[in-house]
Scaffold this active site. Structure first.
Site, PDB file in Angstrom:
ATOM      1  N   GLU A 176      73.513  21.089  90.950  1.00 51.17           N
ATOM      2  CA  GLU A 176      74.809  21.712  90.682  1.00 51.17           C
ATOM      3  C   GLU A 176      74.620  23.079  90.037  1.00 51.17           C
ATOM      4  OE1 GLU A 176      76.326  18.651  88.283  1.00 51.17           O
ATOM      5  OE2 GLU A 176      75.000  19.110  86.628  1.00 51.17           O
ATOM      6  N   CYS A 235      75.663  29.617  85.818  1.00 45.99           N
ATOM      7  CA  CYS A 235      74.656  28.720  85.253  1.00 45.99           C
ATOM      8  C   CYS A 235      73.964  28.036  86.440  1.00 45.99           C
ATOM      9  CB  CYS A 235      75.353  27.701  84.352  1.00 45.99           C
ATOM     10  SG  CYS A 235      74.225  26.439  83.706  1.00 45.99           S
ATOM     11  N   CYS A 274      64.666  14.380  77.557  1.00 45.91           N
ATOM     12  CA  CYS A 274      65.528  14.449  76.363  1.00 45.91           C
ATOM     13  C   CYS A 274      66.532  13.290  76.429  1.00 45.91           C
ATOM     14  CB  CYS A 274      66.265  15.790  76.313  1.00 45.91           C
ATOM     15  SG  CYS A 274      65.135  17.197  76.288  1.00 45.91           S
ATOM     16  N   CYS A 322      70.380  13.688  77.438  1.00 41.74           N
ATOM     17  CA  CYS A 322      70.739  14.591  78.543  1.00 41.74           C
ATOM     18  C   CYS A 322      70.842  13.830  79.861  1.00 41.74           C
ATOM     19  CB  CYS A 322      69.695  15.703  78.655  1.00 41.74           C
ATOM     20  SG  CYS A 322      69.933  16.793  80.065  1.00 41.74           S
ATOM     21  N   CYS A 375      64.852  16.258  86.033  1.00 44.71           N
ATOM     22  CA  CYS A 375      64.067  16.912  84.981  1.00 44.71           C
ATOM     23  C   CYS A 375      63.062  15.915  84.431  1.00 44.71           C
ATOM     24  CB  CYS A 375      64.997  17.385  83.855  1.00 44.71           C
ATOM     25  SG  CYS A 375      64.120  18.320  82.571  1.00 44.71           S
ATOM     26  N   CYS A 381      76.363  20.136  81.724  1.00 42.36           N
ATOM     27  CA  CYS A 381      75.134  19.348  81.588  1.00 42.36           C
ATOM     28  C   CYS A 381      74.941  18.175  82.549  1.00 42.36           C
ATOM     29  CB  CYS A 381      74.985  18.861  80.162  1.00 42.36           C
ATOM     30  SG  CYS A 381      75.172  20.181  78.983  1.00 42.36           S
TER      31      CYS A 381
HETATM   32  N1  SAH Z   1      65.556  22.350  80.113  1.00 42.47           N
HETATM   33  C1  SAH Z   1      66.217  23.427  79.447  1.00 42.47           C
HETATM   34  C2  SAH Z   1      67.661  23.629  79.951  1.00 42.47           C
HETATM   35  C3  SAH Z   1      68.550  22.468  79.624  1.00 42.47           C
HETATM   36  S1  SAH Z   1      70.312  22.699  79.659  1.00 42.47           S
HETATM   37  C4  SAH Z   1      66.212  23.200  77.943  1.00 42.47           C
HETATM   38  O1  SAH Z   1      65.780  22.130  77.521  1.00 42.47           O
HETATM   39  O2  SAH Z   1      66.599  24.103  77.219  1.00 42.47           O
HETATM   40  C5  SAH Z   1      70.690  23.752  78.320  1.00 42.47           C
HETATM   41  C6  SAH Z   1      70.949  23.071  76.964  1.00 42.47           C
HETATM   42  O3  SAH Z   1      71.924  22.030  77.047  1.00 42.47           O
HETATM   43  C7  SAH Z   1      69.695  22.453  76.363  1.00 42.47           C
HETATM   44  O4  SAH Z   1      69.602  22.845  75.018  1.00 42.47           O
HETATM   45  C8  SAH Z   1      69.997  20.980  76.481  1.00 42.47           C
HETATM   46  O5  SAH Z   1      69.272  20.208  75.536  1.00 42.47           O
HETATM   47  C9  SAH Z   1      71.485  20.941  76.263  1.00 42.47           C
HETATM   48  N2  SAH Z   1      72.142  19.687  76.684  1.00 42.47           N
HETATM   49  C10 SAH Z   1      71.712  18.773  77.565  1.00 42.47           C
HETATM   50  N3  SAH Z   1      72.584  17.761  77.681  1.00 42.47           N
HETATM   51  C11 SAH Z   1      73.611  18.041  76.838  1.00 42.47           C
HETATM   52  C12 SAH Z   1      74.821  17.371  76.519  1.00 42.47           C
HETATM   53  N4  SAH Z   1      75.164  16.230  77.089  1.00 42.47           N
HETATM   54  N5  SAH Z   1      75.639  17.964  75.610  1.00 42.47           N
HETATM   55  C13 SAH Z   1      75.324  19.159  75.049  1.00 42.47           C
HETATM   56  N6  SAH Z   1      74.202  19.827  75.330  1.00 42.47           N
HETATM   57  C14 SAH Z   1      73.330  19.286  76.207  1.00 42.47           C
END
Ligand code: SAH
Length: 341
Positions: free
Chosen positions: A90, A103, A114, A117, A110, A333
């Site tokens: 997406e 974005c 995390c 996420c 991934c 996200c």
């Molecule tokens: N892999 C990259 C990009 C991830 S998306 C990274 O780790 O930075 C960008 C940000 O959104 C990251 O900081 C990620 O941890 C955060 N993120 C992921 N899921 C989320 C959620 N459900 N709510 C808020 N932020 C989220």
């Protein structure tokens, strides 16, 4: 079929040379793909008809199919794109004042794991190609009216961008090229979980983008739980790599911190984080958690958020809260894909 958007300038030149066509044809194609917003070879009206037909036989402009297009009344639009191998990703267009930010994703899924996420729940399927990364940019650009241009790019969609630099960097080179999308590197932000050797590679490259490093915890004990890949890395190494990037690029660093109720939002977390960040030329971007169905994590109350921010502001940390845009269409996200697959 050859993906026209896969960056490789010589390929087109060769193709035209083999057909005894002038070299400027390749530039014409480029103009149509970028500034001209062509949707097909047929749109490229200053090319002879036969040539357009021949191109369509050998090349494809789009490899993905938009299988869902959602929009909200705050101007956010989200595309779900399916590639020929049935994998989906997406990407999002956000409107904020005069800004037109996109974005984009870099991987299907991934591998970072995390725990909060949505993107990493099924692991990683594969890297996106440079052409697929570029295709997202051009499809989103084509959602804008003729008199508007994309102004900013955030690489914060699905995937860990620094685990796919080989494909991301050529795509971003096209984004910054004056004959491509012409977006300054200063308006492009790459978000990373913090992979020091890849961060060093960015430090050594000649184009410097903004870097946002996802911390999510003030110490390794908690970060190991929330960001499992941290076990092999550690905050010290990430902060050191961030400093090096800052020194080489002069770009202000951003640290990201997803606020999870009762997990990393307590006053002690804020105090420890302030101690780690004090004196650094950095912006702390606090992101109230956007709940993911099926996961146990919650958004902190407004009061808990304020308490957390107050402690950091009191310690002179430069902090801001990221607005949640697009959560009504699950544009936050990794969620749309999850519902669609
Ligand atoms: N892999 C990259 C990009 C991830 S998306 C990274 O780790 O930075 C960008 C940000 O959104 C990251 O900081 C990620 O941890 C955060 N993120 C992921 N899921 C989320 C959620 N459900 N709510 C808020 N932020 C989220």
């Amino acid at each position: 079929m050859d993906h026209l958007l896969d960056p490789n300038p010589d390929r087109l030149k060769r193709w035209f040379a083999e057909r005894s066509q002038p070299a400027y044809r390749a530039l014409q194609i480029r103009r149509w793909a970028y500034a001209g917003r062509a949707r097909s070879f047929d749109d490229m009206t200053d090319l002879p008809k036969e040539l357009r037909r021949a191109m369509a036989n050998d090349f494809t402009l789009w490899t993905g199919q938009v299988v869902q297009h959602k929009q909200t009344n705050d101007g956010t639009e989200k595309l779900l794109i399916e590639w020929p191998d049935a994998h989906k990703i997406e990407c999002v267009l956000l409107r904020d004042g005069a800004r037109r930010t996109i974005c984009i994703s870099t991987q299907v899924g991934c591998a970072m794991g995390c725990v909060f996420c949505a993107s990493g729940l099924g692991g990683v399927a594969r890297n996106l190609t440079a052409g697929e990364i570029l295709e997202q940019m051009l499809l989103l650009d084509r959602l804008l009216p003729a008199d508007e241009r994309l102004s900013h790019i955030v690489v914060m969609g699905m995937g860990e961008p620094l685990a796919n630099l080989d494909h991301l960097l050529p795509a971003l080179a096209e984004a910054t090229s004056p004959s491509g999308l012409g977006i300054s590197a200063r308006r492009i932000t790459i978000s990373t979980v913090g992979l020091p050797s890849a961060m060093d590679r960015l430090t050594g490259s000649k184009t410097h983008f903004n870097l946002a490093v996802s911390l999510h915890a003030p110490d390794d004990e908690l970060r190991n739980q929330l960001v499992p890949v941290n076990k092999n890395i550690g905050l010290n190494e990430i902060l050191a790599a961030s400093e090096k990037y800052f020194a080489a690029s002069g770009r202000r660093l951003t640290f990201e911190y997803v606020l999870l109720a009762e997990i990393n939002d307590q006053p002690e977390h804020a105090r420890k984080l302030a101690a780690r960040l004090r004196g650094r030329q950095a912006l702390l971007n606090v992101i109230p958690y956007n709940p993911v169905s099926g996961l146990p994590y919650r958004t902190p109350s407004h009061k808990a958020q304020e308490r957390f921010l107050e402690i950091l502001r009191g310690a002179s940390v430069n902090v801001q809260v990221r607005q949640r845009k697009g959560d009504k269409i699950d544009a936050a996200c990794g969620q749309l894909r999850r519902m669609a697959v």
